[in-house]
Design a protein around this motif. Sequence first.
Motif, PDB file in Angstrom:
ATOM      1  N   VAL A 204       0.818  -1.217   0.000  1.00 27.05           N
ATOM      2  CA  VAL A 204       0.000   0.000   0.000  1.00 27.05           C
ATOM      3  C   VAL A 204       0.849   1.263   0.000  1.00 27.05           C
ATOM      4  O   VAL A 204       0.351   2.357  -0.269  1.00 27.05           O
ATOM      5  N   GLY A 205       2.143   1.134   0.289  1.00 29.43           N
ATOM      6  CA  GLY A 205       3.031   2.292   0.253  1.00 29.43           C
ATOM      7  C   GLY A 205       3.020   3.138   1.515  1.00 29.43           C
ATOM      8  O   GLY A 205       3.243   4.352   1.468  1.00 29.43           O
ATOM      9  N   LEU A 206       2.772   2.511   2.668  1.00 25.50           N
ATOM     10  CA  LEU A 206       2.772   3.233   3.936  1.00 25.50           C
ATOM     11  C   LEU A 206       4.186   3.715   4.265  1.00 25.50           C
ATOM     12  O   LEU A 206       5.157   2.984   4.067  1.00 25.50           O
ATOM     13  N   THR A 207       4.319   4.960   4.765  1.00 22.60           N
ATOM     14  CA  THR A 207       5.632   5.528   5.061  1.00 22.60           C
ATOM     15  C   THR A 207       5.670   6.148   6.447  1.00 22.60           C
ATOM     16  O   THR A 207       4.633   6.332   7.093  1.00 22.60           O
ATOM     17  N   GLU A 208       6.868   6.509   6.870  1.00 23.47           N
ATOM     18  CA  GLU A 208       7.041   7.143   8.184  1.00 23.47           C
ATOM     19  C   GLU A 208       6.429   8.541   8.248  1.00 23.47           C
ATOM     20  O   GLU A 208       6.267   9.102   9.333  1.00 23.47           O
ATOM     21  N   TRP A 209       6.084   9.095   7.102  1.00 26.47           N
ATOM     22  CA  TRP A 209       5.496  10.435   7.084  1.00 26.47           C
ATOM     23  C   TRP A 209       3.976  10.396   7.115  1.00 26.47           C
ATOM     24  O   TRP A 209       3.327  11.443   7.170  1.00 26.47           O
ATOM     25  N   ASP A 210       3.406   9.206   7.095  1.00 29.00           N
ATOM     26  CA  ASP A 210       1.953   9.095   7.076  1.00 29.00           C
ATOM     27  C   ASP A 210       1.348   9.298   8.455  1.00 29.00           C
ATOM     28  O   ASP A 210       1.964   8.984   9.481  1.00 29.00           O
ATOM     29  N   ARG A 211       0.111   9.801   8.414  1.00 27.83           N
ATOM     30  CA  ARG A 211      -0.694   9.969   9.623  1.00 27.83           C
ATOM     31  C   ARG A 211      -1.954   9.130   9.404  1.00 27.83           C
ATOM     32  O   ARG A 211      -2.799   9.461   8.581  1.00 27.83           O
ATOM     33  N   PHE A 212      -2.033   8.032  10.146  1.00 24.38           N
ATOM     34  CA  PHE A 212      -2.958   6.923   9.891  1.00 24.38           C
ATOM     35  C   PHE A 212      -4.093   6.978  10.905  1.00 24.38           C
ATOM     36  O   PHE A 212      -3.905   6.704  12.087  1.00 24.38           O
ATOM     37  N   LEU A 213      -5.295   7.349  10.445  1.00 21.15           N
ATOM     38  CA  LEU A 213      -6.465   7.384  11.320  1.00 21.15           C
ATOM     39  C   LEU A 213      -7.072   5.976  11.358  1.00 21.15           C
ATOM     40  O   LEU A 213      -7.614   5.501  10.359  1.00 21.15           O
ATOM     41  N   VAL A 214      -6.969   5.321  12.508  1.00 20.22           N
ATOM     42  CA  VAL A 214      -7.433   3.927  12.634  1.00 20.22           C
ATOM     43  C   VAL A 214      -8.843   3.935  13.218  1.00 20.22           C
ATOM     44  O   VAL A 214      -9.035   3.968  14.434  1.00 20.22           O
ATOM     45  N   VAL A 215      -9.821   3.900  12.315  1.00 22.03           N
ATOM     46  CA  VAL A 215     -11.216   3.827  12.733  1.00 22.03           C
ATOM     47  C   VAL A 215     -11.681   2.379  12.786  1.00 22.03           C
ATOM     48  O   VAL A 215     -12.631   2.049  13.484  1.00 22.03           O
ATOM     49  N   ASN A 216     -10.983   1.490  12.067  1.00 22.25           N
ATOM     50  CA  ASN A 216     -11.294   0.065  12.178  1.00 22.25           C
ATOM     51  C   ASN A 216     -10.966  -0.401  13.593  1.00 22.25           C
ATOM     52  O   ASN A 216      -9.898  -0.072  14.121  1.00 22.25           O
ATOM     53  N   PRO A 217     -11.851  -1.151  14.226  1.00 28.53           N
ATOM     54  CA  PRO A 217     -11.633  -1.510  15.645  1.00 28.53           C
ATOM     55  C   PRO A 217     -10.404  -2.381  15.849  1.00 28.53           C
ATOM     56  O   PRO A 217     -10.096  -3.258  15.048  1.00 28.53           O
ATOM     57  N   PHE A 218      -9.713  -2.123  16.945  1.00 28.92           N
ATOM     58  CA  PHE A 218      -8.506  -2.875  17.287  1.00 28.92           C
ATOM     59  C   PHE A 218      -8.788  -4.352  17.521  1.00 28.92           C
ATOM     60  O   PHE A 218      -7.881  -5.176  17.423  1.00 28.92           O
ATOM     61  N   PHE A 219     -10.040  -4.708  17.860  1.00 31.88           N
ATOM     62  CA  PHE A 219     -10.330  -6.131  18.096  1.00 31.88           C
ATOM     63  C   PHE A 219     -10.393  -6.913  16.786  1.00 31.88           C
ATOM     64  O   PHE A 219     -10.448  -8.131  16.794  1.00 31.88           O
ATOM     65  N   HIS A 220     -10.370  -6.204  15.669  1.00 30.70           N
ATOM     66  CA  HIS A 220     -10.433  -6.805  14.338  1.00 30.70           C
ATOM     67  C   HIS A 220      -9.049  -6.706  13.704  1.00 30.70           C
ATOM     68  O   HIS A 220      -8.315  -5.751  13.933  1.00 30.70           O
ATOM     69  N   SER A 221      -8.684  -7.689  12.878  1.00 30.84           N
ATOM     70  CA  SER A 221      -7.351  -7.665  12.279  1.00 30.84           C
ATOM     71  C   SER A 221      -7.139  -6.446  11.394  1.00 30.84           C
ATOM     72  O   SER A 221      -6.004  -6.001  11.196  1.00 30.84           O
ATOM     73  N   PHE A 222      -8.216  -5.847  10.879  1.00 34.41           N
ATOM     74  CA  PHE A 222      -8.101  -4.659  10.028  1.00 34.41           C
ATOM     75  C   PHE A 222      -7.620  -3.458  10.841  1.00 34.41           C
ATOM     76  O   PHE A 222      -6.879  -2.606  10.342  1.00 34.41           O
ATOM     77  N   GLY A 223      -8.048  -3.371  12.109  1.00 34.16           N
ATOM     78  CA  GLY A 223      -7.621  -2.254  12.949  1.00 34.16           C
ATOM     79  C   GLY A 223      -6.364  -2.550  13.745  1.00 34.16           C
ATOM     80  O   GLY A 223      -5.584  -1.637  14.059  1.00 34.16           O
ATOM     81  N   TYR A 224      -6.155  -3.819  14.070  1.00 30.03           N
ATOM     82  CA  TYR A 224      -4.985  -4.244  14.844  1.00 30.03           C
ATOM     83  C   TYR A 224      -3.791  -4.487  13.919  1.00 30.03           C
ATOM     84  O   TYR A 224      -2.771  -3.782  13.977  1.00 30.03           O
ATOM     85  N   LYS A 225      -3.913  -5.436  13.032  1.00 30.81           N
ATOM     86  CA  LYS A 225      -2.760  -5.820  12.210  1.00 30.81           C
ATOM     87  C   LYS A 225      -2.523  -4.848  11.054  1.00 30.81           C
ATOM     88  O   LYS A 225      -1.422  -4.317  10.895  1.00 30.81           O
ATOM     89  N   ALA A 226      -3.570  -4.604  10.256  1.00 30.97           N
ATOM     90  CA  ALA A 226      -3.439  -3.634   9.162  1.00 30.97           C
ATOM     91  C   ALA A 226      -3.778  -2.239   9.676  1.00 30.97           C
ATOM     92  O   ALA A 226      -4.209  -1.371   8.911  1.00 30.97           O
TER      93      ALA A 226
END
Length: 512
Positions: A204-226
Amino acid sequence: MAETIPASVVAAAARWPDRPAIEEGGAVSSFAALEAARRTAARAFIAAGIDKGDRVAIWAPNMAEWIVAAIGLQSAGAVLVPLNTRFKGREAGQILRASGAKLLVTVRGFLGFDYPAMLAGEDLPDLEGLVILRGDAGTDLAWETFLARGAAVGEAAAAARLAAVGPDDPCDMLFTSGTTGLPKGVVSHHGQTVRTIETWSSVVGLTEWDRFLVVNPFFHSFGYKAGWLACLLKGAACLPEAVFDTTRLLDRIEREKVSVLPGAPTVYQSLLGDGGYRMRDISSLRLAVTGAASVPVDLIRRMISDLKFDVVLTAYGLTEAPVVTMCGVDDDPETIANRCGRPIPGIEVICADAAGAEVPPGTEGEVLVRGYNVMAGYFENEAATREAIDGAGWLHTGDIGVMDERGYLKITDRKKDMFIVGGFNCYPAEIENIILSRRDVAQAAVVGIPDARMGEVAKAILVPAKGAVIEKDEFLAWCRANMANYKAPRQVEILDALPLTASGKVQKFMLR
């Protein structure tokens, strides 16, 4: 590349010590500070008697302490068991029993819920204590007190425990239900998890300059792992968001210059439907990753034209293999909407017939996956593991798909009865088991029906017990009170009998 999740924190602190790791409510924690918090939490878990291989559950919304608790318990060699914040007490108790969780880390007061109180009356023989991250601790242990008790454990002892955690040790156990309605703990190892999410982050091209808003819940792999783990691996700032609200999201995007916003299609549909984005500066947005449901081509186009994303990608995965296929940054909107991408590097994916043989491109077959992204197995359930992973190492996903000539996968159907509500998997058997606890219900069947906002929602078809009268409004209210809201049926139909096969199985295709 670090081979365990805690080692990834150590590596991130060494590489980006002063860059923001977590930002929440105006508080900013650098990677160096996160590493210090990890060590403190690890000592606390060791002091609490947590040994290598013990399971520790977290039942809390997206928040900085969730991440610290997770990496702390994993540093002590424990296995993370996330609990869905929408669970009611019965559902949470079932997971706590099935996992044998020794400790529960939770909150009071989130959206008015008192999670510990919900567990009253649940038989939890393995649970030794509760730690309250936020809210009134009452007679339970406050997070600050819990951390302070870690002072009794020396740094050397905590470092030795961390050194004993290797890539082949389990890092987490995410629970999924299936055709039996009983929860199955999907065990993943550190090495496979880190490698899979490192691959996802790179594609996906994630970098150290990104600011990642994690709205996917942490209990789900989408919010925790990805989500927060991907931030750790690439040095991006993780901005946890506990509650999905379009106004709040737009506020944060504008104020905090969010660049990355993955989510289920409903996230973007809600933002577009709200219309408030037109009055906001959302020019910082650059990357969206979606999936988990059908994605209209028009939605992809509007995410680019209206929400101003530079890159929109779709992907396919499941709890047993968090990332399987992904689209690329050069794919056109039609491909992104109608395909879920090609296999990630190092992974094999085929569509197979009933005998497990690969079918030609353009032919439907069950999606089989083999590679480092596949789970270690189901916790204490060898029979289910053997059923899911065959002797050649292929994970049988239960999804039906078609591989085109380019190697792109399209999911066309589900072999199982699962349906997806706003990005969350719903298993009819699990919902039916809860409904059948009512004495006025003789038979119950649950199917997914189309919904404009959520993609699909549950509908219950009931046969009343002899002499019973089921009031529809009362039944729907009972469902909302006794199961997570995304599982709760939105419609109910009362029948004299369910359509059955000759062997007595419900013909759900007729009900649909």
